[in-house]
Design an enzyme around this catalytic site. Structure first.
Site, PDB file in Angstrom:
ATOM      1  N   ARG A  32       0.205   4.065  -0.814  1.00 52.76           N
ATOM      2  CA  ARG A  32      -0.755   3.733  -1.875  1.00 52.76           C
ATOM      3  C   ARG A  32      -1.518   2.446  -1.598  1.00 52.76           C
ATOM      4  NH1 ARG A  32       0.525  -0.725  -1.725  1.00 52.76           N
ATOM      5  NH2 ARG A  32       2.333  -1.776  -2.627  1.00 52.76           N
ATOM      6  N   ASP A  41       2.964  -6.006 -12.757  1.00 51.45           N
ATOM      7  CA  ASP A  41       3.957  -4.968 -13.125  1.00 51.45           C
ATOM      8  C   ASP A  41       5.236  -5.585 -13.697  1.00 51.45           C
ATOM      9  OD1 ASP A  41       4.710  -5.856 -10.573  1.00 51.45           O
ATOM     10  OD2 ASP A  41       5.090  -3.843  -9.770  1.00 51.45           O
ATOM     11  N   GLY A 126       5.715  -1.389   6.841  1.00 56.63           N
ATOM     12  CA  GLY A 126       5.595  -2.814   6.548  1.00 56.63           C
ATOM     13  C   GLY A 126       4.153  -3.292   6.534  1.00 56.63           C
ATOM     14  N   SER A 130       3.007   0.644   1.339  1.00 54.31           N
ATOM     15  CA  SER A 130       4.197   1.275   0.773  1.00 54.31           C
ATOM     16  C   SER A 130       4.719   2.516   1.500  1.00 54.31           C
ATOM     17  CB  SER A 130       3.980   1.607  -0.710  1.00 54.31           C
ATOM     18  OG  SER A 130       5.237   1.685  -1.314  1.00 54.31           O
ATOM     19  N   SER A 131       5.079   2.296   2.756  1.00 51.99           N
ATOM     20  CA  SER A 131       5.769   3.368   3.483  1.00 51.99           C
ATOM     21  C   SER A 131       7.133   3.625   2.846  1.00 51.99           C
ATOM     22  CB  SER A 131       5.942   2.995   4.957  1.00 51.99           C
ATOM     23  OG  SER A 131       6.842   1.910   5.107  1.00 51.99           O
ATOM     24  N   ASP A 176       4.819   1.530  -6.868  1.00 48.69           N
ATOM     25  CA  ASP A 176       4.717   2.279  -5.615  1.00 48.69           C
ATOM     26  C   ASP A 176       5.275   3.690  -5.736  1.00 48.69           C
ATOM     27  OD1 ASP A 176       3.871  -0.187  -4.864  1.00 48.69           O
ATOM     28  OD2 ASP A 176       5.475  -0.574  -3.421  1.00 48.69           O
TER      29      ASP A 176
HETATM   30  P1  ADP Z   1       6.060  -1.096   3.142  1.00 48.42           P
HETATM   31  O1  ADP Z   1       6.692  -0.288   2.057  1.00 48.42           O
HETATM   32  O2  ADP Z   1       4.978  -1.999   2.630  1.00 48.42           O
HETATM   33  O3  ADP Z   1       5.569  -0.263   4.283  1.00 48.42           O
HETATM   34  P2  ADP Z   1       8.725  -2.132   3.356  1.00 48.42           P
HETATM   35  O4  ADP Z   1       9.299  -3.290   4.082  1.00 48.42           O
HETATM   36  O5  ADP Z   1       8.898  -2.067   1.878  1.00 48.42           O
HETATM   37  O6  ADP Z   1       7.176  -2.060   3.745  1.00 48.42           O
HETATM   38  O7  ADP Z   1       9.354  -0.781   3.943  1.00 48.42           O
HETATM   39  C1  ADP Z   1       9.285  -0.494   5.327  1.00 48.42           C
HETATM   40  C2  ADP Z   1      10.618   0.072   5.807  1.00 48.42           C
HETATM   41  O8  ADP Z   1      10.835   1.403   5.235  1.00 48.42           O
HETATM   42  C3  ADP Z   1      10.666   0.324   7.287  1.00 48.42           C
HETATM   43  O9  ADP Z   1      10.963  -0.859   7.985  1.00 48.42           O
HETATM   44  C4  ADP Z   1      11.749   1.376   7.399  1.00 48.42           C
HETATM   45  O10 ADP Z   1      13.033   0.791   7.292  1.00 48.42           O
HETATM   46  C5  ADP Z   1      11.523   2.216   6.156  1.00 48.42           C
HETATM   47  N1  ADP Z   1      10.687   3.403   6.440  1.00 48.42           N
HETATM   48  C6  ADP Z   1       9.497   3.702   5.874  1.00 48.42           C
HETATM   49  N2  ADP Z   1       9.003   4.865   6.359  1.00 48.42           N
HETATM   50  C7  ADP Z   1       9.891   5.339   7.248  1.00 48.42           C
HETATM   51  C8  ADP Z   1       9.978   6.508   8.093  1.00 48.42           C
HETATM   52  N3  ADP Z   1       9.027   7.438   8.104  1.00 48.42           N
HETATM   53  N4  ADP Z   1      11.068   6.648   8.875  1.00 48.42           N
HETATM   54  C9  ADP Z   1      12.059   5.712   8.853  1.00 48.42           C
HETATM   55  N5  ADP Z   1      12.033   4.608   8.103  1.00 48.42           N
HETATM   56  C10 ADP Z   1      10.974   4.395   7.308  1.00 48.42           C
HETATM   57 MG    MG Z   2       7.778  -1.144   0.397  1.00 50.99          MG
END
Ligand code: ADP
Ligand code: MG
Length: 387
Positions: A32, A41, A126, A130-131, A176
């Protein structure tokens, strides 16, 4: 999307020997970008994000055991655990996934069957879009397909938030996960964080877009005082001085009346929160009317407030915002996300995007990366084997 799924299927075959499409369950969920409503929030205020056309996908199949095994195409390490004994641990990324399995079982009161799964994603990890929530929500959606239990969508978002709190130990807000579940193509979502209600707002035109630029810096925040916690504390303190439960219920008049009872920093933080809520509500209204000039002004005011009153910007992000504001076809530009680096979001005429990219490539002191901010759909089940 297709290549994310196909690559996952190949990995499912090479790692787990699964070649039968019939058995496979496929689910996905988006990252997002927040258009406006930053650091509001946790004050139970308003946020206004869109779901991005970047997704995490999970492809898997039941393995007739009590064990779950998973790998990711974007992070190393294999996750392996028993559904009746879910502990945090190595590899760290597994905690985001395990947390969702544990919270799903807690919520439904049912043990999930064992399965093998592969994660894949084009959401930068990262990168401030918001992965983590996209992975959690994709997992919860996969579990719905696996078990045949359909969760209430907001309960699903709350379950994923609890997973992020309790497993990777990140006390995030609800935005998120909420947008990753509820996002809709061509719409932004105005979320009221007090009662977790929301309203979809149609994008009035396809000639504009919200363009995302990653500064590719994340400043390490050292020292014993966490700046996020400090800012939260200031907001809570200001609300208390004004006699309200949350900053969201404090008006500008309340704040002015109580100004003499707080220090300048507390007042500045609170002023950002109070004004940002007003800006966010107005932004949703003017977007409906197609008033992009006003929307851009509100984005600019939001950034300036985050930079000067809330003090969560940084020189690199300010640079990107200034470059964007000087580019023809741009209505407004601001930092998005928690701050101290990360991404900017810019409201721009679609046909001006290439010139914005050129300007950033020519003038930004580092190397930026770019994401298309077309509003997209929330979580989906793409394929379901059986139930
Ligand atoms: P953001 O949410 O902003 O991308 P975060 O630090 O909150 O950053 O989350 C990133 C972490 O989520 C990654 O370092 C990993 O541990 C985990 N992650 C997210 N997507 C995946 C994926 N597709 N496969 C494995 N781990 C993931
Ligand atoms: Mg995150």
């Amino acid at each position: 999307m297709e290549s994310l799924i196909n690559d996952s299927k190949l990995r499912l075959q090479s790692d787990f020997g699964c070649s039968s499409n019939e058995q496979q369950i496929i689910a996905s969920a988006p990252g997002r970008v927040n258009l406006i409503g930053e650091h509001t929030d946790y004050n139970k205020g308003f946020v206004f994000p869109i779901a991005l056309p970047l997704r995490t996908v999970v492809v898997g199949y039941p393995n007739n055991s009590d064990e779950i095994q998973a790998v990711s195409l974007v992070v190393d390490g294999k996750v392996r655990f028993n559904v009746s004994d879910i502990q945090t641990g190595d590899p760290f990324w597994g905690d985001y996934f395990k947390g969702v399995v544990a919270e799903f079982q807690k919520k439904t009161g049912k043990q999930v069957p064992g399965f093998n799964a592969v994660f894949n994603s084009n959401v930068p990890l990262g990168g401030g879009v918001s992965s983590s929530a996209s992975m959690e929500v994709a997992t919860a959606t996969f579990l719905e397909a696996l078990t045949g239990i359909t969760l209430d969508p907001t309960e699903k978002a709350l379950l994923c938030q609890a997973a992020e709190h309790n497993y990777p130990n990140n006390p995030c807000g609800i935005m998120d996960q909420f947008i990753s579940v509820h996002g809709k193509a061509d719409h932004a979502l105005l979320i009221d964080c007090l009662n977790e209600s929301s309203k979809l707002v149609n994008m009035p035109s396809s000639t504009i877009c919200f363009f995302v630029i990653n500064s590719n810096v994340k400043h390490k925040l050292s020292g014993e005082n966490n700046p996020f916690a400090e800012r939260q504390k200031s907001c809570f303190k200001a609300a208390e001085i004004c006699g309200k439960d949350f900053l969201r219920s404090v008006t500008l008049e309340d704040l002015e009346k109580c100004k003499s009872k707080m220090d300048q920093e507390t007042y500045n933080r609170a002023l950002h929160g109070v004004e940002e809520d007003k800006r966010t509500l107005e932004a949703a209204e003017v977007l409906i009317k197609g008033d992009f000039n006003r929307f851009g002004e509100l984005m600019n005011a939001s950034h300036d407030s985050l930079r000067d009153l809330y003090e969560v910007s940084c020189p690199e992000v300010d640079e990107l915002v200034e470059i964007a504001r000087k580019t023809k076809g741009v209505y407004g530009s601001r930092i998005t996300g928690g701050g101290f680096g990360g991404c900017t979001v810019t409201l721009i005429d679609r046909d001006a995007v290439e010139s914005l990219k050129d300007a950033v490539n020519a003038h930004y002191s580092r190397t930026a990366s770019f994401f298309d901010g077309t509003a997209s759909d929330g979580a989906k089940i793409h394929s379901i084997a059986f139930n």
